[in-house]
Design a protein around this motif. Structure first.
Motif, mmCIF file in Angstrom:
data_model
loop_
_atom_site.group_PDB
_atom_site.id
_atom_site.type_symbol
_atom_site.label_atom_id
_atom_site.label_comp_id
_atom_site.label_asym_id
_atom_site.label_seq_id
_atom_site.Cartn_x
_atom_site.Cartn_y
_atom_site.Cartn_z
ATOM 1 N N SER A 1 33.193 32.753 4.219
ATOM 2 C CA SER A 1 32.628 33.823 5.044
ATOM 3 C C SER A 1 32.719 33.371 6.498
ATOM 4 O O SER A 1 32.743 32.182 6.803
ATOM 5 N N PHE A 2 32.801 34.364 7.380
ATOM 6 C CA PHE A 2 32.998 34.077 8.792
ATOM 7 C C PHE A 2 31.881 34.691 9.615
ATOM 8 O O PHE A 2 31.391 35.765 9.285
ATOM 9 N N VAL B 1 42.085 46.078 10.820
ATOM 10 C CA VAL B 1 40.976 46.480 9.938
ATOM 11 C C VAL B 1 41.177 45.895 8.546
ATOM 12 O O VAL B 1 40.236 45.347 7.949
ATOM 13 N N VAL B 2 42.403 45.963 8.029
ATOM 14 C CA VAL B 2 42.702 45.397 6.701
ATOM 15 C C VAL B 2 42.415 43.891 6.698
ATOM 16 O O VAL B 2 41.803 43.371 5.758
ATOM 17 N N LYS B 3 42.829 43.218 7.740
ATOM 18 C CA LYS B 3 42.596 41.766 7.855
ATOM 19 C C LYS B 3 41.089 41.461 7.862
ATOM 20 O O LYS B 3 40.629 40.556 7.165
ATOM 21 N N LEU B 4 40.336 42.240 8.640
ATOM 22 C CA LEU B 4 38.887 42.013 8.726
ATOM 23 C C LEU B 4 38.194 42.313 7.396
ATOM 24 O O LEU B 4 37.271 41.596 6.996
ATOM 25 N N LYS B 5 38.638 43.362 6.728
ATOM 26 C CA LYS B 5 38.053 43.675 5.406
ATOM 27 C C LYS B 5 38.355 42.548 4.420
ATOM 28 O O LYS B 5 37.525 42.213 3.581
ATOM 29 N N GLY B 6 39.542 41.973 4.549
ATOM 30 C CA GLY B 6 39.917 40.834 3.708
ATOM 31 C C GLY B 6 39.047 39.616 3.978
ATOM 32 O O GLY B 6 38.872 38.764 3.114
ATOM 33 N N MET B 7 38.506 39.561 5.193
ATOM 34 C CA MET B 7 37.589 38.468 5.564
ATOM 35 C C MET B 7 36.148 38.822 5.183
ATOM 36 O O MET B 7 35.220 38.103 5.521
ATOM 37 N N ARG B 8 35.986 39.958 4.529
ATOM 38 C CA ARG B 8 34.680 40.456 4.043
ATOM 39 C C ARG B 8 33.687 40.705 5.177
ATOM 40 O O ARG B 8 32.501 40.402 5.061
ATOM 41 N N MET B 9 34.193 41.265 6.267
ATOM 42 C CA MET B 9 33.325 41.616 7.399
ATOM 43 C C MET B 9 32.699 42.984 7.133
ATOM 44 O O MET B 9 33.321 43.842 6.527
ATOM 45 N N ILE B 10 31.482 43.189 7.621
ATOM 46 C CA ILE B 10 30.801 44.473 7.439
ATOM 47 C C ILE B 10 31.327 45.472 8.483
ATOM 48 O O ILE B 10 31.842 45.063 9.527
ATOM 49 N N ALA C 1 35.406 35.150 13.341
ATOM 50 C CA ALA C 1 36.342 36.229 13.007
ATOM 51 C C ALA C 1 37.040 36.743 14.265
ATOM 52 O O ALA C 1 38.243 37.007 14.261
ATOM 53 N N THR C 2 36.275 36.869 15.349
ATOM 54 C CA THR C 2 36.846 37.337 16.618
ATOM 55 C C THR C 2 37.927 36.380 17.098
ATOM 56 O O THR C 2 39.024 36.812 17.459
ATOM 57 N N ARG C 3 37.660 35.082 17.087
ATOM 58 C CA ARG C 3 38.651 34.084 17.522
ATOM 59 C C ARG C 3 39.891 34.147 16.627
ATOM 60 O O ARG C 3 41.024 34.082 17.105
ATOM 61 N N LYS C 4 39.651 34.243 15.334
ATOM 62 C CA LYS C 4 40.754 34.292 14.371
ATOM 63 C C LYS C 4 41.639 35.524 14.627
ATOM 64 O O LYS C 4 42.871 35.437 14.621
ATOM 65 N N ILE D 1 33.268 44.851 12.116
ATOM 66 C CA ILE D 1 34.654 45.289 12.305
ATOM 67 C C ILE D 1 34.759 46.109 13.589
ATOM 68 O O ILE D 1 35.631 45.863 14.425
ATOM 69 N N ASP D 2 33.860 47.067 13.750
ATOM 70 C CA ASP D 2 33.862 47.910 14.956
ATOM 71 C C ASP D 2 33.682 47.063 16.216
ATOM 72 O O ASP D 2 34.375 47.261 17.215
ATOM 73 N N HIS D 3 32.761 46.124 16.159
ATOM 74 C CA HIS D 3 32.477 45.250 17.299
ATOM 75 C C HIS D 3 33.713 44.428 17.670
ATOM 76 O O HIS D 3 34.086 44.333 18.847
ATOM 77 N N ILE D 4 34.356 43.835 16.661
ATOM 78 C CA ILE D 4 35.527 42.977 16.898
ATOM 79 C C ILE D 4 36.696 43.805 17.435
ATOM 80 O O ILE D 4 37.369 43.401 18.384
ATOM 81 N N ILE D 5 36.917 44.981 16.856
ATOM 82 C CA ILE D 5 38.018 45.840 17.324
ATOM 83 C C ILE D 5 37.779 46.267 18.776
ATOM 84 O O ILE D 5 38.705 46.233 19.596
ATOM 85 N N ALA D 6 36.552 46.616 19.105
ATOM 86 C CA ALA D 6 36.230 46.994 20.489
ATOM 87 C C ALA D 6 36.537 45.829 21.437
ATOM 88 O O ALA D 6 37.123 46.017 22.507
ATOM 89 N N HIS D 7 36.162 44.627 21.020
ATOM 90 C CA HIS D 7 36.438 43.427 21.830
ATOM 91 C C HIS D 7 37.947 43.225 22.006
ATOM 92 O O HIS D 7 38.422 42.950 23.111
#
Length: 156
Positions: A6-7, A31-40, A12-15, A44-50
Protein backbone atom coordinates in the motif's frame (compact mmCIF):
# COMPACT_ATOMS: atom_id res chain seq x y z
CA UNK A 1 -5.80 -12.11 -0.06
CA UNK A 2 -2.92 -10.85 -2.19
CA UNK A 3 -0.14 -9.08 -0.41
CA UNK A 4 -0.08 -5.89 -2.51
CA UNK A 5 1.96 -3.04 -1.08
CA UNK A 6 0.00 0.00 0.00
CA UNK A 7 1.15 3.52 -0.72
CA UNK A 8 0.69 6.84 1.01
CA UNK A 9 -0.62 9.68 -1.16
CA UNK A 10 2.87 11.20 -1.18
CA UNK A 11 4.52 7.94 -2.25
CA UNK A 12 1.93 7.39 -4.96
CA UNK A 13 2.35 10.99 -6.15
CA UNK A 14 6.14 10.60 -6.48
CA UNK A 15 5.72 7.26 -8.24
CA UNK A 16 3.22 8.76 -10.71
CA UNK A 17 5.44 11.80 -11.33
CA UNK A 18 8.15 9.41 -12.49
CA UNK A 19 5.62 7.38 -14.50
CA UNK A 20 4.42 10.50 -16.34
CA UNK A 21 7.89 12.02 -16.73
CA UNK A 22 9.18 8.86 -18.44
CA UNK A 23 6.64 9.20 -21.28
CA UNK A 24 3.49 11.21 -21.94
CA UNK A 25 0.43 9.52 -20.44
CA UNK A 26 -3.29 10.05 -20.76
CA UNK A 27 -5.60 10.48 -17.76
CA UNK A 28 -7.05 7.00 -18.28
CA UNK A 29 -3.62 5.30 -18.01
CA UNK A 30 -2.86 7.23 -14.81
CA UNK A 31 -6.22 6.33 -13.23
CA UNK A 32 -5.69 2.64 -14.10
CA UNK A 33 -2.21 2.77 -12.56
CA UNK A 34 -3.53 4.41 -9.38
CA UNK A 35 -6.38 1.90 -9.08
CA UNK A 36 -3.77 -0.84 -9.44
CA UNK A 37 -1.99 0.74 -6.48
CA UNK A 38 -5.30 0.43 -4.57
CA UNK A 39 -5.71 4.18 -4.08
CA UNK A 40 -9.13 5.50 -3.00
CA UNK A 41 -11.08 7.79 -5.39
CA UNK A 42 -10.34 10.94 -3.36
CA UNK A 43 -6.60 10.19 -3.44
CA UNK A 44 -6.78 9.52 -7.19
CA UNK A 45 -8.48 12.88 -7.77
CA UNK A 46 -5.93 14.65 -5.58
CA UNK A 47 -2.94 13.04 -7.35
CA UNK A 48 -4.35 13.71 -10.84
CA UNK A 49 -4.98 17.36 -9.94
CA UNK A 50 -1.37 17.62 -8.73
CA UNK A 51 0.00 15.98 -11.91
CA UNK A 52 -1.99 18.36 -14.12
CA UNK A 53 -1.00 21.41 -12.09
CA UNK A 54 2.70 20.48 -12.25
CA UNK A 55 2.36 19.69 -15.99
CA UNK A 56 3.25 16.01 -15.64
CA UNK A 57 -0.11 15.17 -17.16
CA UNK A 58 -1.27 17.00 -20.26
CA UNK A 59 -3.88 15.39 -22.55
CA UNK A 60 -3.15 17.66 -25.51
CA UNK A 61 0.58 16.93 -25.35
CA UNK A 62 -0.15 13.19 -24.98
CA UNK A 63 -2.47 13.18 -28.02
CA UNK A 64 0.07 15.04 -30.15
CA UNK A 65 3.00 12.80 -29.27
CA UNK A 66 0.83 9.67 -29.65
CA UNK A 67 -0.30 10.75 -33.13
CA UNK A 68 3.23 11.69 -34.22
CA UNK A 69 4.68 8.42 -32.94
CA UNK A 70 2.09 6.08 -34.44
CA UNK A 71 2.20 7.95 -37.75
CA UNK A 72 5.99 8.08 -37.96
CA UNK A 73 6.85 4.58 -36.78
CA UNK A 74 3.79 2.45 -37.45
CA UNK A 75 2.54 4.43 -40.48
CA UNK A 76 -1.00 4.63 -39.13
CA UNK A 77 -3.60 6.77 -40.87
CA UNK A 78 -6.04 9.26 -39.34
CA UNK A 79 -8.81 6.70 -38.75
CA UNK A 80 -6.67 4.35 -36.66
CA UNK A 81 -5.09 7.17 -34.66
CA UNK A 82 -8.51 8.72 -33.99
CA UNK A 83 -9.97 5.37 -32.88
CA UNK A 84 -7.07 4.67 -30.53
CA UNK A 85 -7.24 8.15 -28.99
CA UNK A 86 -11.02 7.80 -28.48
CA UNK A 87 -10.39 4.50 -26.67
CA UNK A 88 -8.16 6.48 -24.32
CA UNK A 89 -10.99 8.97 -23.75
CA UNK A 90 -9.19 11.88 -25.39
CA UNK A 91 -11.45 14.85 -26.22
CA UNK A 92 -12.53 15.64 -29.78
CA UNK A 93 -10.64 18.95 -29.60
CA UNK A 94 -7.38 17.24 -28.59
CA UNK A 95 -7.79 14.62 -31.30
CA UNK A 96 -8.19 17.37 -33.92
CA UNK A 97 -5.11 19.14 -32.58
CA UNK A 98 -3.14 15.87 -32.64
CA UNK A 99 -4.08 15.15 -36.25
CA UNK A 100 -2.67 18.54 -37.28
CA UNK A 101 0.73 17.18 -36.20
CA UNK A 102 0.78 14.70 -39.09
CA UNK A 103 -0.80 16.83 -41.84
CA UNK A 104 2.42 17.92 -43.57
CA UNK A 105 3.69 14.44 -44.49
CA UNK A 106 0.36 12.62 -44.58
CA UNK A 107 -0.06 12.10 -48.33
CA UNK A 108 3.65 11.47 -48.94
CA UNK A 109 3.73 8.68 -46.35
CA UNK A 110 0.48 7.23 -47.70
CA UNK A 111 1.81 7.02 -51.26
CA UNK A 112 5.16 5.56 -50.16
CA UNK A 113 3.42 2.93 -48.04
CA UNK A 114 0.95 2.00 -50.79
CA UNK A 115 3.67 1.81 -53.46
CA UNK A 116 5.85 -0.39 -51.23
CA UNK A 117 3.00 -2.81 -50.48
CA UNK A 118 2.00 -2.87 -54.17
CA UNK A 119 5.56 -3.90 -55.11
CA UNK A 120 5.55 -6.63 -52.44
CA UNK A 121 2.45 -8.21 -53.99
CA UNK A 122 3.91 -8.58 -57.51
CA UNK A 123 3.10 -11.91 -59.11
CA UNK A 124 -0.36 -12.16 -57.55
CA UNK A 125 -3.50 -11.98 -59.69
CA UNK A 126 -4.72 -8.35 -60.07
CA UNK A 127 -7.85 -8.79 -57.89
CA UNK A 128 -5.93 -10.45 -55.08
CA UNK A 129 -3.25 -7.76 -55.28
CA UNK A 130 -5.86 -4.99 -54.96
CA UNK A 131 -7.54 -6.79 -52.05
CA UNK A 132 -4.24 -7.20 -50.20
CA UNK A 133 -3.42 -3.51 -50.61
CA UNK A 134 -6.92 -2.46 -49.56
CA UNK A 135 -6.92 -4.65 -46.44
CA UNK A 136 -3.40 -3.58 -45.48
CA UNK A 137 -4.15 0.14 -45.72
CA UNK A 138 -7.61 -0.06 -44.13
CA UNK A 139 -6.19 -1.95 -41.14
CA UNK A 140 -3.66 0.84 -40.65
CA UNK A 141 -6.44 3.40 -40.62
CA UNK A 142 -6.06 5.11 -43.98
CA UNK A 143 -9.20 6.62 -45.52
CA UNK A 144 -11.00 4.43 -48.05
CA UNK A 145 -11.34 7.20 -50.67
CA UNK A 146 -7.54 7.63 -50.70
CA UNK A 147 -7.05 3.88 -50.97
CA UNK A 148 -9.49 3.44 -53.87
CA UNK A 149 -7.92 6.35 -55.77
CA UNK A 150 -4.48 4.84 -55.26
CA UNK A 151 -5.60 1.35 -56.33
CA UNK A 152 -7.08 2.81 -59.51
CA UNK A 153 -3.83 4.67 -60.23
CA UNK A 154 -1.65 1.59 -59.60
CA UNK A 155 -3.88 -0.85 -61.47
CA UNK A 156 -4.12 1.25 -64.63
Amino acid sequence: MQNTPSFTVEEATRKLESYCAYQDRCHKEVVVKLKGMRMIPQAIDHIIAHLIQENYLNEERFAQSYARGKFKYKKWGRNRITTELKLRQISHYNIKTALKEIEADYHTVFHELADKKWEQTQGLPPQKRKKKLLDYLLYRGWESHLIYEKINDLAS
